[in-house]
Design an enzyme around this catalytic site. Structure first.
Site, short mmCIF file in Angstrom:
data_model
loop_
_atom_site.label_atom_id
_atom_site.label_comp_id
_atom_site.label_asym_id
_atom_site.label_seq_id
_atom_site.Cartn_x
_atom_site.Cartn_y
_atom_site.Cartn_z
N SER A 35 0.83 -1.20 0.00
CA SER A 35 0.00 0.00 0.00
C SER A 35 0.87 1.27 0.00
O SER A 35 0.64 2.18 -0.79
CB SER A 35 -0.98 -0.01 1.17
OG SER A 35 -0.31 -0.32 2.36
N TRP A 36 1.89 1.30 0.85
CA TRP A 36 2.76 2.49 0.87
C TRP A 36 3.67 2.51 -0.36
O TRP A 36 3.94 3.57 -0.92
CB TRP A 36 3.55 2.52 2.17
CG TRP A 36 4.40 3.74 2.43
CD1 TRP A 36 5.67 3.74 2.94
CD2 TRP A 36 4.06 5.14 2.24
NE1 TRP A 36 6.12 5.03 3.08
CE2 TRP A 36 5.16 5.91 2.65
CE3 TRP A 36 2.94 5.79 1.73
CZ2 TRP A 36 5.18 7.31 2.59
CZ3 TRP A 36 2.95 7.19 1.67
CH2 TRP A 36 4.06 7.93 2.09
N PHE A 120 11.51 -8.66 4.54
CA PHE A 120 11.91 -9.16 3.22
C PHE A 120 13.17 -8.50 2.68
O PHE A 120 13.67 -8.88 1.63
CB PHE A 120 10.76 -8.97 2.22
CG PHE A 120 9.46 -9.59 2.67
CD1 PHE A 120 9.41 -10.91 3.10
CD2 PHE A 120 8.30 -8.85 2.69
CE1 PHE A 120 8.22 -11.48 3.55
CE2 PHE A 120 7.10 -9.41 3.13
CZ PHE A 120 7.06 -10.74 3.56
N LYS A 228 7.82 3.58 16.56
CA LYS A 228 6.43 4.01 16.78
C LYS A 228 5.47 2.83 16.58
O LYS A 228 4.36 2.83 17.13
CB LYS A 228 6.08 5.20 15.88
CG LYS A 228 6.07 4.94 14.37
CD LYS A 228 4.78 4.38 13.86
CE LYS A 228 4.88 3.96 12.41
NZ LYS A 228 3.69 3.22 11.96
N GLN A 349 4.48 -4.55 11.07
CA GLN A 349 5.91 -4.46 11.38
C GLN A 349 6.15 -4.50 12.89
O GLN A 349 7.22 -4.86 13.35
CB GLN A 349 6.48 -3.15 10.81
CG GLN A 349 6.28 -2.99 9.33
CD GLN A 349 7.18 -3.87 8.50
OE1 GLN A 349 8.22 -3.47 8.04
NE2 GLN A 349 6.77 -5.11 8.33
N1 LIG Z 1 0.98 1.25 4.59
C1 LIG Z 1 1.29 2.36 5.23
O1 LIG Z 1 0.40 3.17 5.59
C2 LIG Z 1 2.73 2.70 5.48
C3 LIG Z 1 3.07 4.04 5.70
C4 LIG Z 1 4.40 4.37 5.96
C5 LIG Z 1 5.36 3.37 5.99
N2 LIG Z 1 5.01 2.09 5.74
C6 LIG Z 1 6.08 1.09 5.74
O2 LIG Z 1 6.35 0.74 4.39
C7 LIG Z 1 6.88 -0.60 4.34
C8 LIG Z 1 6.12 -1.37 3.27
O3 LIG Z 1 4.78 -1.50 3.66
P1 LIG Z 1 3.54 -1.45 2.65
O4 LIG Z 1 2.43 -0.84 3.45
O5 LIG Z 1 3.90 -0.82 1.36
O6 LIG Z 1 3.25 -3.01 2.38
P2 LIG Z 1 1.90 -3.80 2.67
O7 LIG Z 1 1.91 -4.27 4.07
O8 LIG Z 1 0.73 -3.00 2.23
O9 LIG Z 1 1.99 -5.04 1.68
C9 LIG Z 1 2.85 -6.13 1.87
C10 LIG Z 1 3.81 -6.19 0.70
O10 LIG Z 1 4.75 -7.23 0.93
C11 LIG Z 1 4.91 -7.94 -0.30
N3 LIG Z 1 5.45 -9.26 -0.02
C12 LIG Z 1 4.80 -10.35 0.47
N4 LIG Z 1 5.66 -11.39 0.57
C13 LIG Z 1 6.86 -10.94 0.14
C14 LIG Z 1 8.14 -11.53 -0.01
N5 LIG Z 1 8.37 -12.79 0.35
N6 LIG Z 1 9.16 -10.77 -0.50
C15 LIG Z 1 8.95 -9.48 -0.83
N7 LIG Z 1 7.76 -8.86 -0.73
C16 LIG Z 1 6.73 -9.58 -0.24
C17 LIG Z 1 3.53 -7.93 -0.90
O11 LIG Z 1 3.60 -8.22 -2.27
C18 LIG Z 1 3.14 -6.48 -0.63
O12 LIG Z 1 3.67 -5.66 -1.62
C19 LIG Z 1 6.73 -1.16 5.76
O13 LIG Z 1 7.97 -1.10 6.43
C20 LIG Z 1 5.73 -0.22 6.43
O14 LIG Z 1 5.92 -0.10 7.82
C21 LIG Z 1 3.73 1.73 5.49
O1 LIG Z 2 -0.54 0.96 9.36
P1 LIG Z 2 0.75 0.90 10.15
O2 LIG Z 2 0.52 0.59 11.57
O3 LIG Z 2 1.75 0.01 9.47
O4 LIG Z 2 1.33 2.39 10.12
C1 LIG Z 2 1.37 3.07 8.90
C2 LIG Z 2 2.34 4.23 8.90
O5 LIG Z 2 3.60 3.83 9.34
C3 LIG Z 2 1.86 5.42 9.66
O6 LIG Z 2 2.75 6.50 9.45
#
Ligand SMILES: NC(=O)c1ccc[n+]([C@@H]2O[C@H](COP(=O)([O-])OP(=O)(O)OC[C@H]3O[C@@H](n4cnc5c(N)ncnc54)[C@H](O)[C@@H]3O)[C@@H](O)[C@H]2O)c1
Ligand SMILES: O=P(O)(O)OC[C@H](O)CO
Length: 401
Positions: A35-36, A120, A228, A349
């Site tokens: 999603s991010w 990952f 956080k 996470q």
């Molecule tokens: N979603 C948010 O709101 C948000 C905001 C800020 C930071 N983040 C951080 O961004 C990072 C990525 O999170 P996200 O929200 O984009 O992902 P997500 O949790 O939405 O999705 C999971 C991802 O992991 C992938 N995946 C699954 N198995 C895998 C494997 N074996 N190898 C590689 N990839 C694999 C999936 O294809 C998918 O793209 C995280 O560290 C998260 O904390 C997320």
């Molecule tokens: O949905 P979370 O708990 O992975 O948090 C998303 C972002 O890190 C917020 O900044």
């Protein structure tokens, strides 16, 4: 506090003149498409299209999977211009090209955006060794850390060490679904010592609804984003136990205090001001109200409450401890199960992070100085009930004396 952002040169305004002066256009790849990751690609793609110092196309590496329809996720993204699984309903920009081949996705890129769940990154980096340009710059949007035998290692450091390239970070109060809908938010770029590189990242991510501030404190910024998630889990327990806003505010304050102590324990260079940037207090607040870690922890606490009630019931009916344990095992829904059930492939996470933090503290004999972090781990691992999150005791000392 953070510094001011850089000036933009638009393609239309410069008519390509800027390219000739610089003689080089940056090529951006996004490694990750959750999603991010998808929102990051959208932000970046908006700017590469509009700024003359970038090639239009943004490649986005997809961890390939087959959708229920039988179509490959990559094909669906390229057909619809939407990440139909992780960010449905949001157009990424026609210049975002999904690619399931990691080597191909990073080929020729000199700006690499790492945004996968932290568990990952090890495999991804290992398979990228020798494949990225030696002059490439990286940025990590990953909130987590690696714990090696030698001790904790920031993801940005890990990427730098594995790939032999510099790595900055971007963290902040950034719930992906809200930024996807172009609701205003801000973020912090943490950089080591090259201000010019930081400004390039600021330029690449800044949009009218996404304000980015550079801060020369990569460790502080990254550790705020990482830690956080532990506080978010504590906040979820509070919500699951219906303890109310005052309790949650208290948990946020204790959490911020432990975040600061932990950061300074690992890196004495971490600046106090960093905690007042988006990556600090703002991210703790948003994540404790709207994040996935909070949401799943709330469900865990509600489930855990039922589990305790059943435990008492079972105990009265049948004193055989083995039967109780068996029953508890069947009744209890772990974080892994709840994650799979509630998040449809998205990843938490916080549970992994708090285990890693606990290991670091245990190894250094410092658990008693971090009662909130320690208690969150003990609840996640089933050693304590969720209600322990606010139990005051001399030993735990969660509330300040
Ligand atoms: N979603 C948010 O709101 C948000 C905001 C800020 C930071 N983040 C951080 O961004 C990072 C990525 O999170 P996200 O929200 O984009 O992902 P997500 O949790 O939405 O999705 C999971 C991802 O992991 C992938 N995946 C699954 N198995 C895998 C494997 N074996 N190898 C590689 N990839 C694999 C999936 O294809 C998918 O793209 C995280 O560290 C998260 O904390 C997320
Ligand atoms: O949905 P979370 O708990 O992975 O948090 C998303 C972002 O890190 C917020 O900044």
């Amino acid at each position: 506090m953070g510094d001011t952002a850089t000036t933009h040169h638009t393609k239309s305004a410069n008519n390509g003149a800027n390219d000739n002066q610089i003689g080089f256009k940056s090529r951006v790849s996004v490694i990750g498409s959750g999603s991010w990751g998808s929102v990051a690609a959208k932000l970046v793609a908006f700017n590469t299209l509009n700024l003359s110092s970038f090639h239009d196309e943004v490649k986005m590496w997809v961890f390939e999977e087959t959708l229920q329809s039988g179509e490959k996720l990559t094909d669906a993204i390229n057909r619809t211009n939407e990440n139909v699984k992780y960010l449905p309903g949001i157009k990424l920009g026609k210049n975002v090209i999904a690619d399931p081949d990691l080597d191909n996705a990073v080929e020729d890129a000199n700006m690499l955006v790492f945004v996968t769940p932290h568990q990952f990154i090890d495999n991804i980096c290992k398979s990228l060794v020798g494949k990225v340009r030696s002059d490439a710059e990286a940025i990590s949007l990953i909130k987590g850390m690696e714990v090696k035998i030698e001790g904790p290692c920031l993801i940005s450091t890990y990427i730098s060490e594995q790939l032999g390239i510099n790595c900055s970070v971007l963290m902040g109060a950034n719930l992906a679904n809200e930024i996807a809908e172009e609701k205003f938010s801000e973020a912090t770029v943490g950089y080591r010592n090259n201000r010019e590189i930081a400004e390039q990242w600021v330029q690449l991510f800044t949009t009218p609804y996404f304000m980015v501030t550079p801060v020369q404190d990569v460790e502080g910024v990254e550790l705020c984003g990482t830690l956080k998630n532990v506080v978010a889990i504590a906040a979820g327990f509070v919500d699951g136990l219906d303890m109310g806003n005052n309790t949650k505010a208290a948990i946020i304050r204790f959490g911020l205090r432990e975040m600061r102590e932990f950061c300074k324990l690992l890196f004495s260079s971490v600046k106090d001001d960093t905690f007042f940037e988006s990556c600090g207090v703002a991210d703790v607040i948003t994540t404790c109200f709207g994040g996935r870690n909070r949401k799943v922890a709330e469900a865990f606490a509600r489930n855990g409450g039922k589990r305790l009630a059943l435990k008492h019931l079972v105990h009265k009916l049948n004193p055989d401890i083995r039967q109780i344990v068996t029953l508890l095992f069947l009744i209890h829904r772990s974080f892994d199960e709840l994650e799979a059930e509630m998040l449809q492939g998205q990843k938490l996470q916080g549970v992994t992070t708090v285990r890693e933090v606990y290991e670091v503290l245990r190894h250094r004999g410092l658990l008693e100085l971090f009662p909130l972090f320690a208690t969150v781990h003990e609840i996640c691992s089933g050693c304590l009930p969720p209600s322990a999150i606010v139990i005051y005791s001399e030993k735990k000392n969660i509330f300040p004396v």
